[in-house]
Write an enzyme that holds these catalytic residues in place. Sequence first.
Site, mmCIF file in Angstrom:
data_model
loop_
_atom_site.group_PDB
_atom_site.id
_atom_site.type_symbol
_atom_site.label_atom_id
_atom_site.label_comp_id
_atom_site.label_asym_id
_atom_site.label_seq_id
_atom_site.Cartn_x
_atom_site.Cartn_y
_atom_site.Cartn_z
ATOM 1 N N ALA A 141 0.878 -1.300 0.010
ATOM 2 C CA ALA A 141 -0.142 0.048 0.084
ATOM 3 C C ALA A 141 0.830 1.435 0.046
ATOM 4 C CB ALA A 141 -0.947 -0.060 1.200
ATOM 5 N N CYS A 271 4.422 -1.048 -12.360
ATOM 6 C CA CYS A 271 4.886 0.145 -13.283
ATOM 7 C C CYS A 271 6.025 -0.205 -14.037
ATOM 8 C CB CYS A 271 5.080 1.515 -12.587
ATOM 9 S SG CYS A 271 6.174 1.181 -11.149
HETATM 10 N N1 SAM Z 1 0.512 0.939 -4.119
HETATM 11 C C1 SAM Z 1 1.604 1.967 -3.597
HETATM 12 C C2 SAM Z 1 0.802 3.260 -4.005
HETATM 13 O O1 SAM Z 1 0.247 3.273 -5.031
HETATM 14 O O2 SAM Z 1 1.128 4.322 -3.460
HETATM 15 C C3 SAM Z 1 2.917 1.872 -4.186
HETATM 16 C C4 SAM Z 1 3.356 0.247 -3.787
HETATM 17 S S1 SAM Z 1 5.088 0.106 -4.483
HETATM 18 C C5 SAM Z 1 4.834 -0.134 -6.035
HETATM 19 C C6 SAM Z 1 5.315 -1.656 -3.760
HETATM 20 C C7 SAM Z 1 5.422 -1.741 -2.400
HETATM 21 O O3 SAM Z 1 5.353 -3.128 -1.830
HETATM 22 C C8 SAM Z 1 6.217 -0.910 -1.811
HETATM 23 O O4 SAM Z 1 5.811 0.011 -0.723
HETATM 24 C C9 SAM Z 1 7.022 -2.237 -0.846
HETATM 25 O O5 SAM Z 1 7.546 -1.751 0.596
HETATM 26 C C10 SAM Z 1 6.002 -3.156 -0.671
HETATM 27 N N2 SAM Z 1 6.429 -4.630 -0.633
HETATM 28 C C11 SAM Z 1 7.469 -5.168 -1.178
HETATM 29 N N3 SAM Z 1 7.765 -6.409 -0.833
HETATM 30 C C12 SAM Z 1 6.708 -6.704 -0.257
HETATM 31 C C13 SAM Z 1 6.200 -7.803 0.663
HETATM 32 N N4 SAM Z 1 6.911 -9.015 0.468
HETATM 33 N N5 SAM Z 1 4.760 -7.713 1.103
HETATM 34 C C14 SAM Z 1 4.198 -6.668 1.215
HETATM 35 N N6 SAM Z 1 4.424 -5.620 0.541
HETATM 36 C C15 SAM Z 1 5.876 -5.484 0.088
#
Ligand code: SAM
Length: 344
Positions: A141, A271
Site C-alpha cells: 500500500a 509500473c
Molecule cells: N501501491 C502504492 C501506491 O500506489 O502508493 C505503491 C506500492 S510500491 C509499487 C510497492 C510496495 O510493495 C512498496 O511499498 C514495498 O515496500 C512493498 N513490498 C515489497 N515487498 C513486499 C512484501 N513481501 N509484502 C508486502 N509488501 C511488499
Amino acid sequence: MTLHEHERIVSADKIEIKPVFEDRYKKILGDRYAEFMEFSMSYLRKCVRVNTLKISIPDLKARLEKKGWVLEQVPWCKEGFFVQGHEEMDRFDIGNLPEHALGYFYVQEAASMLPPTVLFSDIKENDADYFKELKVLDLCAAPGSKTTQIAQYMKNEGVLIANDVDISRLRPLTMNLQRIGVKNMLITLNAFQYSKNNGKPRNPFGEEKEFFDRILVDAPCSGTGTIRRSFKALTMYSPGLIRRLVATQKTLIKHAFNMLKPGGTMVYSTCTQEPAENEAIVSFLLNQFDNAEILPIDLDIKRTPAITEFEDLDIRPETKDCLRIYPQDNDTEGFFVCKIRKNA
Ligand code: SAM
C-alpha cells in the site's frame, strides 16, 4: 519548451543506458524502442485526483480554475485531471496549494490511477449496502496513492486494510490516509514471503481465510515505466534484480489469491514493462489455480497489446486481456494492469 522540460532533457544526457537494459528493451519494444526512450527522457505531465471524500469534482475543479490553474480531464478516471499549467505564471507546484494540505486532492500520476479504477469498475456507486459489507486489502500500500483512491470508491465504508512490508514507508502512508480523511482503514506491517527456515510460504493473515472481496496487489517491480519520473529504474536495472522481484511477485499474487473470497476480484499491477514481471506472473497464477480467470478491461485508454509470447517465458494466451501501456501511448508513465476473478 518549459523550464521543466529543459531541465529534464539536460539531466538525461548524463544518464548512461546499460547495454543489458538496451538489449532487453529493444527486444520487448521492437521498433517502438526509440519512441519509448524519447518519452522516458521527457517531462512527465503533472496530474491530480479529486478526493471525493472531502469535495465534489465540479467544486474542486471550479475552485482551482478560479485560481488560474488549467486542468484537462483524464479520460480513464473521472476524478483525475492533468495539470496543464497556470494561466499567468510558469508554475506547476499545485501541491503547494492550501487545497492540497486540506486533502481536497492528491497529486498522482494518471496511469497510477488505473489499478483502483479497474478494481472498482463494476461497482454501482449508489449501492450503499454493498460498501458497508466490503472487505478490501491493499497488499502493497505505501505510500498510499492507490489506498486513498480505493477509500474514496468505498465511500469510507466497510474495511480497508493497508499493508506494507517496509516500516519506513508506513509513515508517509499514514500521513496521506489522514490528510485524505480515510476512516475505514487498518494499517498492517506484514511481509508475505517464503520463510527462510523451511522454504514454505508464510502468510501473516492466515492462508485458510478467504476473507477479502477485493484485493489490490500493486507489486514491487523494476519500475521501467517510471523512468521519466526518476532515473533510478535505469541505474538499478539488472537481470538479478528482475529474478528477485519475480520471486516476490509470485509469492504476493499467490497469497493474495488464496485470501480472496470465491466470486471476489483482484487486480495485479506494476509500473514496469518487463514481461517476466507482468504477463508471466499472471500466467503463473493461472497455472496454479484453475478457478483464476482474467477479466477484460474496458476503459477509454490507448494501449499496447499484451505480450503473449516472449523468449522462453511461460505466458498463457488468456493474458491478451491484460492492460499494457507504454509512456508514448497516452503521454503518461508505463503501466501493467490485470483484473482477475476467483471463480467458485
Ligand atoms: N501501491 C502504492 C501506491 O500506489 O502508493 C505503491 C506500492 S510500491 C509499487 C510497492 C510496495 O510493495 C512498496 O511499498 C514495498 O515496500 C512493498 N513490498 C515489497 N515487498 C513486499 C512484501 N513481501 N509484502 C508486502 N509488501 C511488499
